[in-house]
Design an enzyme around this catalytic site. Structure first.
Site, PDB file in Angstrom:
ATOM      1  N   GLN A 477      -9.658  -2.799  -0.784  1.00 55.55           N
ATOM      2  CA  GLN A 477      -8.635  -3.121  -1.276  1.00 55.55           C
ATOM      3  C   GLN A 477      -7.552  -4.152  -0.499  1.00 55.55           C
ATOM      4  OE1 GLN A 477      -7.880  -2.612  -4.834  1.00 55.55           O
ATOM      5  NE2 GLN A 477      -6.028  -3.741  -4.684  1.00 55.55           N
ATOM      6  N   ASP A 594      -0.008 -10.207  11.697  1.00 55.09           N
ATOM      7  CA  ASP A 594      -0.620  -9.072  11.230  1.00 55.09           C
ATOM      8  C   ASP A 594      -1.671  -8.476  11.777  1.00 55.09           C
ATOM      9  OD1 ASP A 594      -0.244  -6.556   9.425  1.00 55.09           O
ATOM     10  OD2 ASP A 594      -1.138  -7.547   8.042  1.00 55.09           O
TER      11      ASP A 594
END
Ligand SMILES: *[C@@H]1O[C@H](CO)[C@@H](O)[C@H](O)[C@H]1NC(C)=O
Ligand SMILES: *[C@@H]1O[C@H](CO)[C@@H](O)[C@H](O)[C@H]1NC(C)=O
Ligand SMILES: *[C@@H]1O[C@H](CO)[C@@H](O)[C@H](O)[C@H]1NC(C)=O
Ligand SMILES: *[C@@H]1O[C@H](CO)[C@@H](O)[C@H](O)[C@H]1NC(C)=O
Ligand SMILES: *[C@@H]1O[C@H](CO)[C@@H](O)[C@H](O)[C@H]1NC(C)=O
Ligand SMILES: *[C@@H]1O[C@H](CO)[C@@H](O)[C@H](O)[C@H]1NC(C)=O
Ligand SMILES: *[C@@H]1O[C@H](CO)[C@@H](O)[C@H](O)[C@H]1NC(C)=O
Ligand SMILES: *[C@@H]1O[C@H](CO)[C@@H](O)[C@H](O)[C@H]1NC(C)=O
Ligand SMILES: *[C@@H]1O[C@H](CO)[C@@H](O)[C@H](O)[C@H]1NC(C)=O
Ligand SMILES: *[C@@H]1O[C@H](CO)[C@@H](O)[C@H](O)[C@H]1NC(C)=O
Ligand SMILES: *[C@@H]1O[C@H](CO)[C@@H](O)[C@H](O)[C@H]1NC(C)=O
Length: 636
Positions: A477, A594
């Site tokens: 996800q 990130d």
């Protein structure tokens, strides 16, 4: 015998015609001006100096009644362009036109006191003289006066059914003249018919064909180049057009670039709004451009948020993001109820709206009755203005010249939109955030796919590969939706990122990812194989990286033992090479922002591949540092 007789009849007929012509030219008196002491009675005419137009009495069609009017002097087909006493015909040949001392025209009957028509000018008259100009304008002016604004009276302020070159259609704002043309009731009766063409005043005024007081066909607002409803400006090759808007007037006028072109625009009782031109060769009028157009000119045919398109099987369609209010009525071709939104807007005047706008192209802009115009602001400012007011449903440039300028905003339902096959304007329509973000992505991706050779996958292919996006195939996800594993028919394994169709979260990240990843190629970056944009679905298709993410190994007691030191070094080395490429070697200079173990994927040989570029930022090719204005990233 028969032939001879008809020949004979023709001979007599032409004799009569010639005789009538001789009589009329010898008996009728032609004047070039009329003064206070003079008059124009039935049979006499006033002719413009250059001989183009003539004023006199006539009977239209098969009517016996007499009207004072203006027609072309040197065109054999009697074509009346203006009528004085439209509603008050004279029953016999006793009409007389005079000028009284206070500078007004009076149309009376010889012998009676009845006035059939008169002008009402409050201007100071001094030796008033009536003249017909070569433009077809009948003017009453003080001797020597050449400034049109100072005319005591002019027929161009009171159009009939014909819009002549150099005449103005629109509104005079100081004296309130409504320069509109109104159809004759019939070819035999010049009294006021049902149809007219004039300016409908609003912040962003537009011309409309009216049936009485109801709109019948909007020409649309002037966008600097053309009326929004008539994007084909081919006639500007032949005609000089001008649209004036200032404190004195809002007006449109046209004029042939070539002096010899004789042209007129007429509205008639069959609501035909037609431009004619005189064809010397055939000695008759021809249609130059019928402004009546196709079925889509019918005002408000498709209801609110519907649009009309002549190329669709059903001429009415709902705008993207809308559906028919009543499917049943719509399917039976009753479009009056229009369309409603698929998803409601989030707008609440109190808070910052999360709504956005979707750009539609190739349109005739909606009815401008409820609009607000800001001439001097940019499109971005326009957007912000519109966003702040929940009843603002759309905006666009008010003037499309030179890339566009000015701002016009629509309030309330959008009606009478049509789509053109070529040309037409942009319109930014308010939509819930999701729709507007999605449309941005869509637009970008379509453009991107067009510009590059990024393969486009068919939705069916992807759906089959992922067993219809089954839960069993879901492998993760991401920030912007689920990720599925799939297998193409040729055996290639893929990972499919599916943009969630419920949340708007992550949309900007999604867009960033697409923009960046598509341009990057390196063995230590995850590879984008293609995408799929179909209907509601936006999918990104990546190579499948079999050994999953690095965090599964290093944060797992047992699995972490599977990685020996040379392998760990190989992974670190690979990630570093990937980063070096991003930071220095790629054309874009990218900072991932990130980077963490869960964003490093391992292939079958445990080669690392950096993924998830949603947070990344680009810098100019020679820029080595930048100020990032917010701290981003996720726990890891
Ligand atoms: C001239 O005609 C106008 C319009 O009918 C009228 O108002 C005005 O009183 C007339 N002036 C004279 C001097 O008769
Ligand atoms: C009005 O009619 C009379 C008698 O028929 C005629 O003599 C006179 O010339 C006419 N006036 C005009 C201005 O035509
Ligand atoms: C014009 O309006 C009248 C009155 O509303 C209506 O009866 C007529 O059908 C309309 N004409 C057209 C062509 O729509
Ligand atoms: C506009 O005119 C051009 C050329 O005159 C033509 O090719 C095009 O189809 C026209 N477009 C429309 C919407 O009529
Ligand atoms: C209106 O003009 C059109 C186009 O010239 C013509 O076909 C139609 O017959 C006209 N109708 C009337 C009432 O004059
Ligand atoms: C179309 O629907 C409206 C109401 O939705 C109704 O008033 C109208 O009579 C319908 N028109 C036709 C032609 O059925
Ligand atoms: C609207 O804003 C005002 C002041 O910002 C606040 O006091 C009020 O509670 C808000 N109302 C709603 C419905 O959010
Ligand atoms: C817009 O700018 C023009 C020229 O800069 C100026 O003349 C005009 O007054 C401005 N209009 C408004 C509404 O501010
Ligand atoms: C939104 O704009 C409309 C039209 O200009 C105006 O009447 C209304 O007051 C505005 N609403 C707010 C909340 O500003
Ligand atoms: C992509 O190309 C197609 C066909 O060439 C074109 O119709 C479409 O407008 C293009 N899309 C974008 C976003 O440029
Ligand atoms: C990586 O994947 C391959 C193929 O699935 C597998 O054979 C291998 O054992 C995996 N390596 C690790 C360290 O799990």
């Amino acid at each position: 015998m028969k032939y001879l007789r008809s020949c004979h009849a023709l001979g007599i007929l032409s004799f009569i015609v010639i005789l009538a012509y001789l009589l009329s030219s010898s008996l009728a008196t032609e004047l070039d001006s009329i003064r206070v002491s003079q008059s124009l009675s039935d049979g006499m005419t006033l002719v413009s100096r250059g001989g183009k137009f003539e004023l006199g009495f006539f009977s239209p069609g098969n009517s016996q009644k007499r009207y004072l009017g203006i027609w072309y002097k040197n065109i054999p087909v009697r074509t009346v362009v203006w009528v004085a006493n439209r509603v008050n015909p004279i029953n016999d040949f006793s009409g007389i036109l005079t000028i009284n001392r206070t500078g007004n025209l009076l149309l009376t009957e010889n012998g009676t006191e009845t006035t059939f028509w008169s002008t009402f000018s409050r201007k100071q008259a001094k030796n008033p003289v009536l003249e017909l100009l070569d433009s077809g304008n009948l003017v009453l002016r003080n001797e020597g006066e050449s400034n049109p604004k100072a005319y005591l009276w002019q027929s161009f302020d009171y159009p009939s059914d014909t819009f002549l070159p150099n005449m103005k259609l629109g509104r005079e704002l100081q004296n309130g003249f409504d320069w509109r043309i109104t159809s004759w009731k019939s070819p035999n009766d010049p009294s006021l018919g049902d149809f007219s063409v004039g300016l409908v005043i609003s912040d962003y005024p537009e011309f409309s064909v009216m049936n009485g007081t109801k709109k019948f066909n909007r020409l649309g607002p002037w966008n600097g180049l053309y009326f929004s409803g008539y994007p084909n400006v081919s006639y500007t090759y032949i005609f000089e057009v001008s649209f004036v808007t200032n404190k004195d007037e809002i007006s449109y006028s046209y004029n042939a670039k070539i002096d010899s072109v004789i042209s007129r625009i007429v509205i008639n009782q069959s609501h035909s709004f037609t431009q004619y031109f005189w064809d010397e060769n055939v000695q008759n009028w021809r249609y130059f451009e019928s402004l009546s157009g196709d079925v889509c000119v019918t005002y408000d045919l498709c209801g609110a948020y519907g649009y009309c398109s002549v190329t669709e099987a059903h001429v009415c369609q709902c705008l993207k993001g809308f559906h028919p209010k009543s499917r049943e009525a719509w399917n039976s071709n009753n479009f009056t109820q229009g369309c409603i939104r698929d998803k409601p807007l989030s707008c609440n005047n109190n808070v910052t709206s999360t709504d956005g706008f979707v750009k539609y192209t190739g349109l005739k802009v909606p009815d401008t009755q409820h609009t607000k115009l800001h001439e001097n602001i940019t499109l971005d400012e326009c957007r912000n203005f519109c966003l702040k007011n929940c009843s603002c449903m759309a905006y666009t440039n008010s003037d499309i010249r030179g890339g566009g300028s000015g701002c016009v905003m629509w309030f309330g339902d959008l009606i009478d939109i049509r789509v053109f096959q070529s040309g037409g304007q942009d319109l930014y329509i308010r939509m819930p955030a999701f729709e507007s973000e999605k449309s941005k992505i869509n637009e970008f991706m379509e453009g991107y796919v067009n510009d590059t050779d990024l393969p486009l996958f068919d939705l069916l292919t992807i759906s089959t590969a992922t067993h219809k996006f089954s839960l069993n195939n879901k492998i993760g996800q991401g920030g912007f939706g689920p990720v599925y594993k799939g297998k193409l028919a040729d055996g290639l394994e893929i990972a499919v990122k599916r943009l969630s169709s419920s949340s708007t979260q992550g949309m900007p990240e999604f867009l960033t990812e697409v923009k960046l990843i598509a341009k990057l190629q390196h063995r230590n970056l995850v590879k984008l194989l293609g995408c799929c944009i179909q209907g509601e679905e936006i999918l990104l298709v990546y190579e499948y990286v079999v050994n999953g993410s690095l965090d599964n190994f290093i944060f797992d007691q047992t699995k972490s033992k599977l990685l020996d030191w040379p392998q760990r070094f190989g992974i670190i080395y690979g990630v570093t090479r990937g980063l070096l490429y991003l930071h220095q070697d790629s054309r874009l200079r990218i900072i991932h922002r990130d980077l963490k173990a869960s964003n490093v994927l391992l292939d079958v040989k445990l080669n690392p591949k950096i993924s998830d570029f949603g947070m990344a930022r680009t810098f100019g090719g020679d820029q080595t540092e930048g100020n990032t204005n917010r701290i981003v990233g996720t726990y890891g």
